[in-house]
Design a protein around this motif. Structure first.
Motif, PDB file in Angstrom:
ATOM      1  N   ASP A 373     -25.109  70.161  99.827  1.00 56.84           N
ATOM      2  CA  ASP A 373     -25.484  68.894 100.444  1.00 56.84           C
ATOM      3  C   ASP A 373     -26.024  67.878  99.931  1.00 56.84           C
ATOM      4  O   ASP A 373     -26.499  66.877 100.473  1.00 56.84           O
ATOM      5  N   ASN A 374     -25.633  68.075  98.393  1.00 51.15           N
ATOM      6  CA  ASN A 374     -26.150  66.787  97.470  1.00 51.15           C
ATOM      7  C   ASN A 374     -27.752  66.474  97.671  1.00 51.15           C
ATOM      8  O   ASN A 374     -27.790  65.216  97.258  1.00 51.15           O
ATOM      9  N   SER A 375     -28.174  67.221  97.869  1.00 54.19           N
ATOM     10  CA  SER A 375     -29.841  66.838  98.014  1.00 54.19           C
ATOM     11  C   SER A 375     -30.465  66.881  96.756  1.00 54.19           C
ATOM     12  O   SER A 375     -31.366  66.036  96.314  1.00 54.19           O
ATOM     13  N   ALA A 376     -29.942  67.960  95.687  1.00 56.73           N
ATOM     14  CA  ALA A 376     -30.517  67.843  94.474  1.00 56.73           C
ATOM     15  C   ALA A 376     -29.743  66.898  93.396  1.00 56.73           C
ATOM     16  O   ALA A 376     -30.343  66.200  92.349  1.00 56.73           O
ATOM     17  N   PHE A 377     -28.564  66.862  93.541  1.00 56.92           N
ATOM     18  CA  PHE A 377     -27.599  66.105  92.977  1.00 56.92           C
ATOM     19  C   PHE A 377     -26.771  64.922  93.850  1.00 56.92           C
ATOM     20  O   PHE A 377     -25.624  65.644  94.223  1.00 56.92           O
ATOM     21  N   PRO A 378     -27.293  63.959  93.892  1.00 52.86           N
ATOM     22  CA  PRO A 378     -26.499  62.898  94.839  1.00 52.86           C
ATOM     23  C   PRO A 378     -25.148  62.570  94.136  1.00 52.86           C
ATOM     24  O   PRO A 378     -24.914  62.839  92.707  1.00 52.86           O
ATOM     25  N   VAL A 379     -24.410  62.394  95.121  1.00 50.99           N
ATOM     26  CA  VAL A 379     -22.748  61.739  94.795  1.00 50.99           C
ATOM     27  C   VAL A 379     -22.813  60.814  93.800  1.00 50.99           C
ATOM     28  O   VAL A 379     -23.689  59.858  93.864  1.00 50.99           O
ATOM     29  N   GLY A 380     -22.245  60.934  92.522  1.00 48.78           N
ATOM     30  CA  GLY A 380     -22.161  59.986  91.546  1.00 48.78           C
ATOM     31  C   GLY A 380     -21.241  60.618  90.304  1.00 48.78           C
ATOM     32  O   GLY A 380     -20.526  61.658  90.762  1.00 48.78           O
ATOM     33  N   PRO A 381     -21.033  60.281  89.041  1.00 53.00           N
ATOM     34  CA  PRO A 381     -20.329  60.523  88.031  1.00 53.00           C
ATOM     35  C   PRO A 381     -20.331  61.808  87.939  1.00 53.00           C
ATOM     36  O   PRO A 381     -19.320  62.514  87.434  1.00 53.00           O
ATOM     37  N   GLY A 382     -21.536  62.575  87.803  1.00 50.98           N
ATOM     38  CA  GLY A 382     -21.665  63.898  87.554  1.00 50.98           C
ATOM     39  C   GLY A 382     -21.819  64.860  88.694  1.00 50.98           C
ATOM     40  O   GLY A 382     -21.870  66.068  88.653  1.00 50.98           O
ATOM     41  N   ALA A 383     -21.369  64.331  90.231  1.00 51.87           N
ATOM     42  CA  ALA A 383     -21.616  65.202  91.299  1.00 51.87           C
ATOM     43  C   ALA A 383     -20.699  64.755  92.225  1.00 51.87           C
ATOM     44  O   ALA A 383     -20.847  63.679  92.846  1.00 51.87           O
ATOM     45  N   ALA A 384     -19.768  65.765  92.617  1.00 49.20           N
ATOM     46  CA  ALA A 384     -18.860  65.224  93.842  1.00 49.20           C
ATOM     47  C   ALA A 384     -19.782  65.547  95.105  1.00 49.20           C
ATOM     48  O   ALA A 384     -20.365  66.309  95.438  1.00 49.20           O
ATOM     49  N   GLU A 385     -18.955  64.814  96.321  1.00 45.62           N
ATOM     50  CA  GLU A 385     -19.713  65.088  97.404  1.00 45.62           C
ATOM     51  C   GLU A 385     -19.193  66.433  98.125  1.00 45.62           C
ATOM     52  O   GLU A 385     -17.993  67.053  97.923  1.00 45.62           O
ATOM     53  N   GLY A 386     -20.122  67.279  98.705  1.00 45.98           N
ATOM     54  CA  GLY A 386     -19.751  68.553  99.039  1.00 45.98           C
ATOM     55  C   GLY A 386     -19.006  68.211 100.538  1.00 45.98           C
ATOM     56  O   GLY A 386     -19.707  67.710 101.577  1.00 45.98           O
ATOM     57  N   PRO A 387     -18.134  68.787 100.825  1.00 45.94           N
ATOM     58  CA  PRO A 387     -17.590  68.628 102.334  1.00 45.94           C
ATOM     59  C   PRO A 387     -18.307  69.152 103.267  1.00 45.94           C
ATOM     60  O   PRO A 387     -19.172  70.158 103.123  1.00 45.94           O
ATOM     61  N   ALA A 388     -18.307  68.616 104.561  1.00 46.58           N
ATOM     62  CA  ALA A 388     -19.038  69.215 105.674  1.00 46.58           C
ATOM     63  C   ALA A 388     -18.974  70.741 105.828  1.00 46.58           C
ATOM     64  O   ALA A 388     -17.749  71.508 105.824  1.00 46.58           O
ATOM     65  N   GLY A 389     -19.974  71.226 105.773  1.00 42.63           N
ATOM     66  CA  GLY A 389     -20.085  72.806 105.912  1.00 42.63           C
ATOM     67  C   GLY A 389     -20.687  73.418 104.496  1.00 42.63           C
ATOM     68  O   GLY A 389     -21.235  74.612 104.483  1.00 42.63           O
TER      69      GLY A 389
END
Length: 540
Positions: A373-389
């Motif tokens: 859910d990207n709560s600890a690692f927001p979407v950015g250069p080092g973290a991709a977005e987790g798809p729904a689910g």
């Protein structure tokens, strides 16, 4: 399952005999015996499956993989006999357990540096440059070249905007048979080297810009085999400028194998279950060339193999498909090939979710769950977005660990493992990771045990990544979690993707909202952080 062993207990490479589970054959590959290794066939609940997936069984598979590496130059890298033998072992075990595994071949760019590059100035000064000043370019041709060194469109001044060697016109007046000296910048290394080869160069030296941190030897890539056939090395700014001048001669030696080779994915699935809502469970089977890859990623491969054996006779609501990926260490190539094949066949929608297990036995482990859910690692250069689910998958792992009294932290979808091609297509994903080259914090040591200030895995991508390089505690805990979520989603993925029905008897439960103390790591998988797909064509 329980195991009476001290925390972070380790194995010796010869500590466990193969006990007849594998037989070394003349070809150097390993064949499984006829008997499957699960204890019961009706492992249709988390408790039953976790009891069947013992750490001893996982370790048995790891011992076999380690023996394969020992018999094949201490490596199981894709494109080597060690990898082919690893495939044979997985296929044999799956077949013995009643599966009908398929082996999916694909070509990939294989590269091996057999000995370090040599760069010498012969005249006017006799200089042999050391490892800080010269590096073999990935996919360089092999060979030795001696002769005049001619600088191409550069004076050797520090510059981040130069275009040395980027145009064929830069080589006007170049003497064929000479070694081309080119400064980094303006275009890809492959373009520079190809222009030099076309002009008749016998070797290419590409030296650094001298700007900012770009002073050391250039560790670059030409992108693919066969694009350039002559030796190509990267050099430091100091070495490059030292080679500029009239009547400078030198020598370049590169010892490599650079070619396209065939490697394989192994796929096996349950006979029953909904084929339109496939639960995929994956781990990469290959090691790096430098070592046997027992933690990275024998542990993930052995863990999911033990789970597959344990549930081979379970009647699942959803089809469960297990995958062992090839050439992950070359850039997630096996999983990329598989996903691309599904897209081409219009079958991607049948995959309901993907779980990835890359390194689950690190000796100084953390208990990390992918941050869906990207709560600890927001979407950015080092973290991709987790798809729904994906957030629900993360929550389910945290819930499981909480239910057995274990703290869990989070790790980013950093793009460093085989979940990458799946989340790029919008498939919900998650998984576990016990840490690679990152350093354990004091907070994590308090949560998980182990040594603060030390790497999770000091043998990451090294020759010492063998059966001495394991925590049985981590392997036990994480393989239990693998078993739990696999059989859970085999029965229902309703909370993740809305497919299917709820499981009878499953009611409300206390939620574990992640690790309240943090304890996360951003690395997120076993692929080396310096391996970047864009790196193939970028002038780094």
């Amino acid at each position: 399952m329980t195991l009476s062993l001290p925390p972070r207990a380790r194995l010796g490479r010869s500590a466990l005999a193969l006990a007849g589970s594998v037989a070394l054959v003349a070809s150097g590959s390993f064949a499984a015996n006829a008997a499957p290794t699960y204890d019961a066939s009706n492992n249709n609940s988390s408790k039953k499956l976790r009891s069947a997936v013992t750490v001893e069984k996982v370790v048995g598979h790891l011992t076999a993989l380690d023996a394969i590496a020992e018999a094949n130059g201490n490596t199981r890298s894709s494109g080597t006999e060690g990898y082919s033998a690893s495939v044979d072992y997985i296929v044999g075990k799956l077949t013995a357990a009643g599966y009908k595994p398929t082996v999916q071949p694909f070509l990939f760019p294989f590269f091996a540096e057999l000995s370090p590059a040599v760069l010498e100035q012969s005249t006017p000064d006799g200089v042999t440059y050391g490892p800080d000043d010269v590096a073999t370019m990935t996919y360089s041709g092999a060979g030795e070249a001696s002769g005049a060194i001619e600088a191409i469109d550069t004076t050797g001044t520090a510059s981040a905007t130069g275009t040395s060697g980027c145009e064929a016109a830069d080589f006007a007046g170049f003497t064929p048979g000479s070694i081309a000296l080119i400064q980094r910048g303006g275009c890809t290394f492959a373009v520079k080297a190809a222009n030099a080869e076309e002009a008749g160069a016998t070797a290419v030296i590409i030296f650094n810009t001298g700007v900012g941190a770009n002073t050391g030897a250039v560790a670059g890539t030409l992108g693919a085999p066969d694009l350039v056939g002559i030796p190509v090395v990267g050099a430091s700014f100091a070495a490059g400028t030292d080679l500029i001048g009239d009547d400078v001669t030198g020598r370049v030696v590169v010892d490599t194998i650079s070619e396209n080779r065939e490697t394989y994915n192994v796929i096996a699935e349950t006979s029953g279950g909904n084929p339109d809502n496939v639960v995929m469970i994956g781990a990469h089977l290959d090691s790096v060339l430098a070592g046997p890859g027992i933690n990275d990623n024998g542990t993930g491969s052995a863990g999911i193999l033990a789970v597959a054996e344990g549930m081979s006779k379970v009647k699942t609501a959803n089809k469960v498909r297990f995958a062992w990926w090839g050439a992950e260490e070359e850039g997630l190539l096996g999983s990329e090939h598989y996903v691309a094949d599904l897209v081409a066949k219009d079958q991607l929608d049948s995959v309901g979710l993907y779980l990835n297990f890359d390194m689950i036995g690190s000796p100084n482990f953390g208990r990390f769950v992918y941050d869906g859910d990207n709560s600890a690692f927001p979407v950015g250069p080092g973290a991709a977005e987790g798809p729904a689910g994906s957030g629900q998958i993360e929550q389910d792992f945290h819930d499981y660990f909480a239910s057995v009294g274990l703290a869990s932290g989070e790790t980013a979808f950093s793009g460093r493992s085989d979940y990458g091609p799946f989340i790029a297509e919008g498939i919900p994903a998650g998984g576990l990771f016990t840490g690679a080259e990152g350093i354990k914090t004091a907070e994590q040591a308090a949560l998980f045990g182990g040594v603060a200030g030390a790497p999770y895995d000091a043998c990451y991508h090294a020759a010492c990544d063998d059966t001495d390089n394991l925590s049985l505690t981590a392997l036990d805990q994480m393989s239990d979690a693998v078993a739990h979520l696999t059989v859970t989603y085999a029965m229902s993925t309703l909370d993740v993707n809305g497919a299917g029905a709820s499981v009878k008897g499953k009611g409300p439960k206390d939620r574990f909202e992640g690790n309240p103390l943090g304890g996360g790591t951003e690395s997120g998988g076993g692929l080396h952080p310096e391996h970047d797909h864009d790196h193939d064509l970028a002038d780094r």
